[in-house]
Design a protein around this motif. Sequence first.
Motif, PDB file in Angstrom:
ATOM      1  N   ILE A   1       0.839  -1.198   0.000  1.00 46.96           N
ATOM      2  CA  ILE A   1       0.000   0.000   0.000  1.00 46.96           C
ATOM      3  C   ILE A   1       0.873   1.246   0.000  1.00 46.96           C
ATOM      4  CG2 ILE A   1      -1.649   1.342   1.365  1.00 46.96           C
ATOM      5  CD1 ILE A   1      -2.750  -1.398   2.339  1.00 46.96           C
ATOM      6  N   ARG A   2       1.884   1.266   0.861  1.00 44.36           N
ATOM      7  CA  ARG A   2       2.796   2.411   0.917  1.00 44.36           C
ATOM      8  C   ARG A   2       3.515   2.602  -0.416  1.00 44.36           C
ATOM      9  NH1 ARG A   2       5.210   4.413   5.780  1.00 44.36           N
ATOM     10  NH2 ARG A   2       7.279   4.182   4.890  1.00 44.36           N
ATOM     11  N   HIS A   3       3.861   1.459  -1.033  1.00 49.73           N
ATOM     12  CA  HIS A   3       4.540   1.494  -2.318  1.00 49.73           C
ATOM     13  C   HIS A   3       3.668   2.189  -3.366  1.00 49.73           C
ATOM     14  CE1 HIS A   3       7.188  -0.098  -5.494  1.00 49.73           C
ATOM     15  NE2 HIS A   3       6.081  -0.305  -6.171  1.00 49.73           N
ATOM     16  N   LYS A   4       2.386   1.830  -3.370  1.00 49.53           N
ATOM     17  CA  LYS A   4       1.446   2.405  -4.347  1.00 49.53           C
ATOM     18  C   LYS A   4       1.313   3.907  -4.139  1.00 49.53           C
ATOM     19  CE  LYS A   4       0.195  -0.983  -6.852  1.00 49.53           C
ATOM     20  NZ  LYS A   4       0.827  -0.984  -8.149  1.00 49.53           N
ATOM     21  N   ILE A   5       1.335   4.341  -2.882  1.00 54.84           N
ATOM     22  CA  ILE A   5       1.144   5.761  -2.593  1.00 54.84           C
ATOM     23  C   ILE A   5       2.432   6.546  -2.838  1.00 54.84           C
ATOM     24  CG2 ILE A   5       0.636   7.429  -0.766  1.00 54.84           C
ATOM     25  CD1 ILE A   5      -1.101   5.185   0.498  1.00 54.84           C
ATOM     26  N   LYS A   6       3.548   5.990  -2.354  1.00 52.92           N
ATOM     27  CA  LYS A   6       4.787   6.777  -2.337  1.00 52.92           C
ATOM     28  C   LYS A   6       5.562   6.701  -3.643  1.00 52.92           C
ATOM     29  CE  LYS A   6       5.412   7.311   2.438  1.00 52.92           C
ATOM     30  NZ  LYS A   6       6.335   7.779   3.423  1.00 52.92           N
ATOM     31  N   CYS A   7       5.435   5.611  -4.364  1.00 54.30           N
ATOM     32  CA  CYS A   7       6.238   5.464  -5.578  1.00 54.30           C
ATOM     33  C   CYS A   7       5.363   5.125  -6.771  1.00 54.30           C
ATOM     34  CB  CYS A   7       7.287   4.377  -5.403  1.00 54.30           C
ATOM     35  SG  CYS A   7       8.174   4.455  -3.857  1.00 54.30           S
ATOM     36  N   PRO A   8       4.474   6.032  -7.172  1.00 52.58           N
ATOM     37  CA  PRO A   8       3.568   5.713  -8.281  1.00 52.58           C
ATOM     38  C   PRO A   8       4.302   5.483  -9.606  1.00 52.58           C
ATOM     39  CG  PRO A   8       3.357   8.009  -7.615  1.00 52.58           C
ATOM     40  CD  PRO A   8       4.277   7.373  -6.646  1.00 52.58           C
ATOM     41  N   ASP A   9       5.526   6.003  -9.719  1.00 51.25           N
ATOM     42  CA  ASP A   9       6.231   5.892 -11.000  1.00 51.25           C
ATOM     43  C   ASP A   9       7.130   4.672 -11.103  1.00 51.25           C
ATOM     44  OD1 ASP A   9       5.096   8.328 -11.442  1.00 51.25           O
ATOM     45  OD2 ASP A   9       6.840   9.406 -10.640  1.00 51.25           O
ATOM     46  N   TRP A  10       7.153   3.858 -10.070  1.00 50.23           N
ATOM     47  CA  TRP A  10       8.039   2.696 -10.006  1.00 50.23           C
ATOM     48  C   TRP A  10       7.669   1.712 -11.114  1.00 50.23           C
ATOM     49  CZ3 TRP A  10      12.207   2.090  -6.925  1.00 50.23           C
ATOM     50  CH2 TRP A  10      12.728   0.812  -6.763  1.00 50.23           C
ATOM     51  N   ASP A  11       8.630   1.305 -11.928  1.00 48.85           N
ATOM     52  CA  ASP A  11       8.251   0.412 -13.027  1.00 48.85           C
ATOM     53  C   ASP A  11       8.787  -1.008 -12.858  1.00 48.85           C
ATOM     54  OD1 ASP A  11      10.865   0.874 -13.428  1.00 48.85           O
ATOM     55  OD2 ASP A  11      10.732   1.365 -15.561  1.00 48.85           O
ATOM     56  N   GLN A  12       9.456  -1.285 -11.756  1.00 51.51           N
ATOM     57  CA  GLN A  12       9.955  -2.654 -11.555  1.00 51.51           C
ATOM     58  C   GLN A  12       8.821  -3.522 -11.002  1.00 51.51           C
ATOM     59  OE1 GLN A  12      12.903  -3.365 -12.503  1.00 51.51           O
ATOM     60  NE2 GLN A  12      13.449  -1.247 -12.914  1.00 51.51           N
ATOM     61  N   PRO A  13       8.837  -4.809 -11.321  1.00 44.52           N
ATOM     62  CA  PRO A  13       7.834  -5.682 -10.718  1.00 44.52           C
ATOM     63  C   PRO A  13       8.095  -5.823  -9.212  1.00 44.52           C
ATOM     64  CG  PRO A  13       9.416  -6.965 -11.979  1.00 44.52           C
ATOM     65  CD  PRO A  13       9.737  -5.527 -12.243  1.00 44.52           C
ATOM     66  N   ILE A  14       7.031  -5.997  -8.442  1.00 48.17           N
ATOM     67  CA  ILE A  14       7.198  -6.134  -6.996  1.00 48.17           C
ATOM     68  C   ILE A  14       7.647  -7.543  -6.653  1.00 48.17           C
ATOM     69  CG2 ILE A  14       5.899  -6.198  -4.834  1.00 48.17           C
ATOM     70  CD1 ILE A  14       4.457  -3.768  -5.709  1.00 48.17           C
ATOM     71  N   ARG A  15       7.134  -8.507  -7.398  1.00 48.41           N
ATOM     72  CA  ARG A  15       7.585  -9.891  -7.196  1.00 48.41           C
ATOM     73  C   ARG A  15       8.642 -10.200  -8.234  1.00 48.41           C
ATOM     74  NH1 ARG A  15       6.285 -12.321  -2.931  1.00 48.41           N
ATOM     75  NH2 ARG A  15       4.323 -11.681  -2.025  1.00 48.41           N
ATOM     76  N   GLN A  16       9.882 -10.371  -7.771  1.00 49.77           N
ATOM     77  CA  GLN A  16      10.940 -10.766  -8.695  1.00 49.77           C
ATOM     78  C   GLN A  16      11.399 -12.152  -8.282  1.00 49.77           C
ATOM     79  OE1 GLN A  16      13.981  -7.798  -8.820  1.00 49.77           O
ATOM     80  NE2 GLN A  16      12.536  -6.120  -9.044  1.00 49.77           N
ATOM     81  N   GLY A  17      10.882 -13.158  -8.966  1.00 51.94           N
ATOM     82  CA  GLY A  17      11.177 -14.521  -8.539  1.00 51.94           C
ATOM     83  C   GLY A  17      10.626 -14.720  -7.145  1.00 51.94           C
ATOM     84  N   ASN A  18      11.513 -15.046  -6.200  1.00 52.66           N
ATOM     85  CA  ASN A  18      11.082 -15.252  -4.827  1.00 52.66           C
ATOM     86  C   ASN A  18      11.055 -13.955  -4.036  1.00 52.66           C
ATOM     87  OD1 ASN A  18      11.007 -18.204  -4.814  1.00 52.66           O
ATOM     88  ND2 ASN A  18      13.188 -17.998  -5.251  1.00 52.66           N
ATOM     89  N   ASP A  19      11.637 -12.918  -4.594  1.00 52.15           N
ATOM     90  CA  ASP A  19      11.844 -11.713  -3.813  1.00 52.15           C
ATOM     91  C   ASP A  19      10.635 -10.799  -3.837  1.00 52.15           C
ATOM     92  OD1 ASP A  19      14.227 -12.924  -3.843  1.00 52.15           O
ATOM     93  OD2 ASP A  19      15.390 -11.248  -4.655  1.00 52.15           O
ATOM     94  N   PHE A  20      10.424 -10.158  -2.705  1.00 52.72           N
ATOM     95  CA  PHE A  20       9.392  -9.143  -2.594  1.00 52.72           C
ATOM     96  C   PHE A  20      10.104  -7.810  -2.531  1.00 52.72           C
ATOM     97  CE2 PHE A  20       6.640  -6.419  -0.004  1.00 52.72           C
ATOM     98  CZ  PHE A  20       5.461  -6.514  -0.713  1.00 52.72           C
ATOM     99  N   VAL A  21      10.036  -7.038  -3.620  1.00 49.25           N
ATOM    100  CA  VAL A  21      10.818  -5.806  -3.689  1.00 49.25           C
ATOM    101  C   VAL A  21       9.897  -4.604  -3.861  1.00 49.25           C
ATOM    102  CG1 VAL A  21      12.632  -4.593  -4.908  1.00 49.25           C
ATOM    103  CG2 VAL A  21      12.699  -7.072  -4.781  1.00 49.25           C
TER     104      VAL A  21
END
Lengths: 293, 245
Positions: free
Chosen positions: A99-119
């Motif tokens: 939720i914070r990610h959606k609010i604070k970094c609307p321009d982020w273009d990397q996937p949040i799930r990268q393989g096993n990682d939550f980024v």
Amino acid sequence: MFSFCTDPQSLDGLPWLACYLTTGKHMAFYASFGTVLILLAITAPVALAFGFLGATAARARFRPLAWLGKGYIAIVRGVPDIAFFLFFVIALDQAFEWIRHKIKCPDWDQPIRQGNDFVVCPAAKLPLSTSPQIWHEIYGFFLAVLTFAIVYGAFSANVLYGAMRAVPKAQLETAEAYGMTPRQTFWRILVPQMWIYALPGLSNLWMILIKATPLLFLLGVEDIVYWARELGAAKQARFSDYPHGDWRMWYFLALLIFYLAFTKLSEVVLARVTARLSHGQATLGGTGRSAAP
Amino acid sequence: MLKKLIAAATALAMGAGVALAASHSMTVRMGTEGAYPPYNFINDKGEVDGFERELGDELCRRANLTCEWVTNDWDSIIPNLVSGNYDTIIAGMSVTEERDQVIDFTEEYIPASPSAYVKLAGRDVDLENGVIAAQTGTIQANYVANSGATLVEYATPDETIAAVRNGEADAVLADKDYLAPIVEESNGELEFAGEVRIGGGVAMGIRESDQELKEKFNAAIRSMKEDGSLNALLKKWFGDEAPQW
């Protein structure tokens, strides 16, 4: 701690024990009792509030609200605690960060799930990875309180739901006859009288909650059982100034005494609360006192 | 102001691509177990201590990072790295293929070293068919499970030793470096019962999405190997016979 503790190898008997029991590690152990007590002190009222909301929702006339309340009770009661603590907390943490990610970094273009990682983006981390360790601990503690409250809230919701239905119907009808609105009836007649029916169930929950705190370490909060285990483990002379064998039995004995003493204290308090709530009630406990000539 | 800063940081991160995604700040949280001396343990003061504490602090100094030490159960040490509760695992973890599928490893900082069995002194033990204790989720537990012996697993390394002492298990299989001080200080109660070579060397675990951090630590480890300071550390904590770089 004491001035004579500089060379523990030369000590034995009581002075050695005095030094041993006041190492920094033991201080952390003692402090963890505080952590557990604070957790209980915060969790119990929060869980009760969750329970009250759940029970009120479950008996609401508005159907979707009732479904919500009943669904909450049924689902949480049906899932094993350990599953909640392992899965739910990580999910909760990731939900907050998402939720914070959606609010604070609307321009982020990397996937949040990268393989096993939550980024998520750095600004959305909870707590920020730059914040001092104490905030990480407080956050873990907060997650623990929330999880405990959700789990125990569901159980107490069921208890309160039953208690609300146990209040004699005549009481509610009389209130209505006096011209009270449903809201007034609920707050003035139903709620004050239901506690005595809820108390046995709630006191059981309290007892179970006291003993559930070792689940804390799953959340990275170092509780009394973690420290007892760590301190009781055998220590070699080259890694500790106080080498000793496997002393876990003694540490767990101390925990046993702590838990028993705490249980006894709880029983005394609960007995008083029961006596107080029974007063003037149309129950055996209540009439027994007030109807005596 | 803050918004602008965040926007600038975001733009920067986007420009640099995935590599920058997780090396967001100068604070790196180092996850360890704190129950596996001499690799890592909690000292009398209640702080993380041991070979890996000293190594980690030096690596962070060389890589110009601020490091914060965090302890976590061995059982959940990988899931918590992956979900971002800390940024590295530095906990005597051997590089294996299975682990490598989930996380990335830096260069090894301890050369492959043997695992060993320990039993009660003077006891006849069948290592192939007996009851062997090992810590859950270790290469040793994996080895025992595949060896035909009966595996009993424990959450902490200390409990595996206790199991041998009180007869629950015939022997324990663990890293020899962990067992050596225990056997030495057992007053003859325990003894080695054999060695096996399993697994590779020990390295730091890092999230797969965190390539830049991995490179920073790789460079620091390499520089410590080159100037001999890593060998000195190995000697200090694991004795004169410890394998060197």
